[in-house]
Motif scaffolding. Structure first.
Motif, PDB file in Angstrom:
ATOM      1  N   ALA A 124      46.994  48.035  34.189  1.00 48.68           N
ATOM      2  CA  ALA A 124      45.967  47.827  33.159  1.00 48.68           C
ATOM      3  C   ALA A 124      45.979  46.388  32.655  1.00 48.68           C
TER       4      ALA A 124
ATOM      5  N   LYS B 295      38.236  52.865  29.891  1.00 43.27           N
ATOM      6  CA  LYS B 295      38.715  54.172  29.404  1.00 43.27           C
ATOM      7  C   LYS B 295      39.696  54.036  28.254  1.00 43.27           C
TER       8      LYS B 295
ATOM      9  N   GLU C 140      42.869  49.021  35.366  1.00 47.27           N
ATOM     10  CA  GLU C 140      42.122  49.651  34.264  1.00 47.27           C
ATOM     11  C   GLU C 140      41.899  48.659  33.135  1.00 47.27           C
TER      12      GLU C 140
ATOM     13  N   LEU D  50      38.028  46.583  38.035  1.00 48.23           N
ATOM     14  CA  LEU D  50      37.951  47.896  38.695  1.00 48.23           C
ATOM     15  C   LEU D  50      38.073  47.738  40.208  1.00 48.23           C
TER      16      LEU D  50
END
Ligand code: GCO
Length: 448
Positions: free
Chosen positions: A75, A159, A114, A109
């Motif tokens: 991430a 997200k 993430e 992505l």
């Protein structure tokens, strides 16, 4: 030698913030923020540095993403510059500004990373500051409108959502101490700004739920751990105030819907009242999916009459220091997150920032042998493992920072990156700490 293993779903990441890395401050219709105003005011930032160019990530984000990919992180935490989206804070969306984040998100992505996005990392549109900034409750509505645009645009792609970064800095550091933009020195203003930002957080969470956006949402507070120097009641009370200044004042409204009464009383004795309106506490304490914690330091405190805001002073007890002069206190990380669990239950926690500033030198072959920084990380990773073993719901860790960048009032001299930024050429060079973290991620753990 023993190996400390991390759960395979543990989220390793790094973090940055828009004004600190992007540059391109007048490009594609970006409006000015309070940090442009502040950094362009002589004497506010060391060396009068500013974020006009910074790391030029606005143009070099692909290099940043490649560095992240090579690092192996799951991430990347970055922030969106509100004045790129709404140059005047409200009004028409600036599509070109939005395009930049479309490119960044798509690049992440495509690299299998993430995006974890902070909506407010301090670059308030100057036009809103001109109307009172966060002290004006109209800024709450403006923030929610801005958040709504971003939620809808990136639903399903981003997200993990963080509404605010370090509400203490936005309020007390910026409006009471005056070291950060907009540079005010007024306790009532700081208390009001803290409150309004927390209401804005809660309203954004409500909007997120109402729109049915995918993913998890939370906020980030910067927590410190202060111990009393002795067991004398006045020292114990002084340390309690020092902690509550950063910790409970923000954690308790967010997670319990109340302010710590002893601090309300303390601020009242200094002439400041919390401007609570009907429904505010319920709004602030909207259920969230995780709490973000930024942890850097802490130390020991004792009572000292009339010292500072809290009748307390920090005492030097021999900690190693970083180049920011902050105590290296890995055990403080363990203590503060254990306290979060005891006090607020099993809420999932992400460490959204942790890292260290040291003086770096570019060595032969563009290497940077930042052994102290790698050691700082190692010591904190050991505590992460200890926390997970003890049952704290620690889900991830974002190192601050991916790159050396504009360190706010400290300018460019203070380097926090695991990647070295050459500010003359804007080239990026991974430091030894980068390779250390890369190995921890690849091995799902570390040898100790
Ligand atoms: C913070 C800031 C970072 C700083 C870092 C080091 O959230 O405090 O996010 O922007 O650069 O903390 O001081």
């Amino acid at each position: 030698m023993a190996k400390l293993n991390f759960p395979s779903d543990f989220v390793w990441g790094t973090a940055t913030a828009s004004y600190q890395i992007e540059g391109a401050y007048q490009e594609d219709g970006r409006g000015l923020s309070i940090w442009d105003t502040f950094s362009h005011t002589p004497g506010k930032v060391v060396n009068n540095d500013n974020g006009d160019v910074a790391c030029d990530s606005y143009h070099r984000y692909e290099e940043d993403v490649a560095l992240l990919k090579k690092l192996g992180v799951k991430a990347y935490r970055f922030s969106i510059a509100w004045p790129r989206i709404f140059p005047q804070g409200t009004g028409e969306v600036n599509e070109k500004g939005l395009d930049y984040y479309r490119r960044v998100v798509d690049a992440l992505l495509a690299a299998g990373i993430e995006p974890a996005v902070t909506l407010y990392h301090w670059d308030l549109p100057q036009a809103l500051q001109d109307k009172g900034g966060w002290a004006n409750r109209d800024s709450i509505d403006a923030f929610v409108k801005y958040a709504e645009v971003i939620f809808k645009e990136f639903n399903g792609k981003i997200k993990q959502w963080i509404t605010f970064n370090e509400t203490w800095c936005v309020s007390f550091l910026s409006n009471y101490i005056g070291a950060h933009a907009p540079g005010n020195k007024d306790l009532q203003l700081a208390v009001t700004v803290a409150h309004n930002c927390m209401v804005a957080h809660g309203e954004a969470v409500k909007k997120f739920r109402a729109l049915g956006i995918e993913g998890q949402i939370g906020t980030t507070h910067n927590l410190y751990w202060y111990e009393p120097l002795t067991t004398k009641p006045e020292d114990v009370e002084a340390a309690r105030r020092s902690r509550a200044y950063y910790n409970e004042w923000f954690m308790e409204p967010t997670l319990k819907g109340t302010y710590p009464q002893f601090m309300v009383d303390w601020y009242r004795s200094k002439g400041a009242e919390v401007p609570i309106q009907d429904g505010d506490m319920e709004t602030i304490s909207q259920p969230i999916d995780f709490i973000g914690v930024n942890f850097y330091s802490g130390g020991y405190t004792r009572y000292k009459k009339d010292e500072g805001l809290f009748d307390s002073e920090d005492v030097q007890v021999g900690f190693d220091k970083t180049f920011m002069d902050w105590n290296v206190y890995p055990d403080g990380l363990y203590k503060v997150l254990s306290w979060v669990k005891d006090e607020y239950g099993d809420i999932p926690i992400y460490i959204t920032e942790n890292g260290a500033c040291y003086e770096d030198e570019l060595a032969e072959g563009n290497r940077v042998h930042d052994a102290l920084r790698a050691d700082y990380y190692k010591k904190h990773f050991i505590q992460l493992h200890r926390l997970i073993e003890s049952g704290v719901q620690l889900k991830g860790y974002f190192a601050w920072s991916l790159l050396d960048n504009f360190e706010w009032a400290e300018g460019y001299k203070k380097r926090f990156g695991i990647v070295y930024t050459n500010y003359e050429t804007l080239e990026r060079h991974p430091k030894d700490s980068y390779y250390f973290i890369q190995k921890v991620i690849a091995d799902d753990g570390l040898e100790v």
